[in-house]
Scaffold this motif. Structure first.
Motif, PDB file in Angstrom:
ATOM      1  N   GLU A 190      55.119 169.419  25.750  1.00  0.00           N
ATOM      2  CA  GLU A 190      54.916 168.001  25.448  1.00  0.00           C
ATOM      3  C   GLU A 190      56.227 167.230  25.538  1.00  0.00           C
ATOM      4  OE1 GLU A 190      51.160 168.461  22.324  1.00  0.00           O
ATOM      5  OE2 GLU A 190      53.173 168.145  21.553  1.00  0.00           O
ATOM      6  N   MET A 191      57.296 167.792  24.987  1.00  0.00           N
ATOM      7  CA  MET A 191      58.587 167.107  25.026  1.00  0.00           C
ATOM      8  C   MET A 191      59.126 167.028  26.454  1.00  0.00           C
ATOM      9  SD  MET A 191      60.875 165.372  23.463  1.00  0.00           S
ATOM     10  CE  MET A 191      60.397 165.593  21.766  1.00  0.00           C
ATOM     11  N   ASN A 192      58.990 168.099  27.192  1.00  0.00           N
ATOM     12  CA  ASN A 192      59.445 168.085  28.589  1.00  0.00           C
ATOM     13  C   ASN A 192      58.669 167.054  29.410  1.00  0.00           C
ATOM     14  OD1 ASN A 192      61.424 170.055  28.232  1.00  0.00           O
ATOM     15  ND2 ASN A 192      60.042 171.729  28.765  1.00  0.00           N
ATOM     16  N   SER A 193      57.362 166.964  29.194  1.00  0.00           N
ATOM     17  CA  SER A 193      56.536 165.985  29.918  1.00  0.00           C
ATOM     18  C   SER A 193      56.920 164.561  29.546  1.00  0.00           C
ATOM     19  CB  SER A 193      55.053 166.209  29.614  1.00  0.00           C
ATOM     20  OG  SER A 193      54.628 167.439  30.124  1.00  0.00           O
ATOM     21  N   TYR A 194      57.142 164.319  28.267  1.00  0.00           N
ATOM     22  CA  TYR A 194      57.537 162.992  27.789  1.00  0.00           C
ATOM     23  C   TYR A 194      58.843 162.559  28.454  1.00  0.00           C
ATOM     24  CZ  TYR A 194      59.616 159.550  24.631  1.00  0.00           C
ATOM     25  OH  TYR A 194      60.235 158.442  24.112  1.00  0.00           O
ATOM     26  N   ARG A 195      59.831 163.436  28.436  1.00  0.00           N
ATOM     27  CA  ARG A 195      61.126 163.101  29.027  1.00  0.00           C
ATOM     28  C   ARG A 195      61.005 162.885  30.537  1.00  0.00           C
ATOM     29  NH1 ARG A 195      65.895 163.899  26.378  1.00  0.00           N
ATOM     30  NH2 ARG A 195      66.833 164.704  28.286  1.00  0.00           N
ATOM     31  N   GLN A 196      60.163 163.672  31.195  1.00  0.00           N
ATOM     32  CA  GLN A 196      59.972 163.492  32.640  1.00  0.00           C
ATOM     33  C   GLN A 196      59.320 162.149  32.939  1.00  0.00           C
ATOM     34  OE1 GLN A 196      61.187 165.730  35.038  1.00  0.00           O
ATOM     35  NE2 GLN A 196      60.858 163.889  36.244  1.00  0.00           N
ATOM     36  N   GLU A 197      58.342 161.758  32.133  1.00  0.00           N
ATOM     37  CA  GLU A 197      57.710 160.444  32.313  1.00  0.00           C
ATOM     38  C   GLU A 197      58.730 159.320  32.157  1.00  0.00           C
ATOM     39  OE1 GLU A 197      54.036 159.700  30.136  1.00  0.00           O
ATOM     40  OE2 GLU A 197      53.696 161.860  30.088  1.00  0.00           O
ATOM     41  N   ILE A 243      56.022 152.315  29.196  1.00  0.00           N
ATOM     42  CA  ILE A 243      56.959 153.286  28.643  1.00  0.00           C
ATOM     43  C   ILE A 243      56.156 154.203  27.729  1.00  0.00           C
ATOM     44  CG2 ILE A 243      58.902 153.607  27.066  1.00  0.00           C
ATOM     45  CD1 ILE A 243      60.167 151.115  28.308  1.00  0.00           C
ATOM     46  N   PRO A 244      56.234 155.510  27.957  1.00  0.00           N
ATOM     47  CA  PRO A 244      55.353 156.428  27.222  1.00  0.00           C
ATOM     48  C   PRO A 244      55.729 156.567  25.748  1.00  0.00           C
ATOM     49  CG  PRO A 244      56.921 157.670  28.521  1.00  0.00           C
ATOM     50  CD  PRO A 244      57.111 156.214  28.888  1.00  0.00           C
TER      51      PRO A 244
END
Length: 99
Positions: free
Chosen positions: A60-67, A85-86
């Motif tokens: 979840e954190m990796n996906s958030y930062r990638q977004e 902005i997510p």
């Protein structure tokens, strides 16, 4: 002083009793907001803390930062990027509110 995603990212402005209208945002403002959230998320990558998270939380954190990093490539218009902005994962609320 607390800064929240909703407060910081709200583009609507209301003057007196007039109808609210949307303000335009620049790519500079989008990148500035994005960089704040990326920096705040960095604390989750400290090894001692990171190793305590489940695979799901790490994903979840990796996906958030990638977004966040992909905002300029995903949207051609700064206003659209600003509006999208997510939100961080629910368990990482200190990214969006910081004293």
């Amino acid at each position: 002083m607390s800064v929240t995603v909703r407060g910081m990212l709200d583009r609507s402005v209301q003057i007196d009793n007039d109808e609210p209208y949307m303000t335009d945002r620049s790519w500079e403002q989008v990148r500035e907001a994005r960089d704040i959230y990326l920096k705040r998320a960095d604390r989750y990558y400290i090894t001692d803390r990171w190793n305590l998270y489940s695979t799901t939380k790490k994903g979840e954190m990796n996906s958030y930062r990638q977004e966040l990093r992909d905002l300029p490539q995903t949207y051609s218009d700064a206003n659209e990027a600003w509006d999208n902005i997510p939100e961080p994962p629910e368990w990482a609320t200190d990214i969006i509110t910081e004293d």
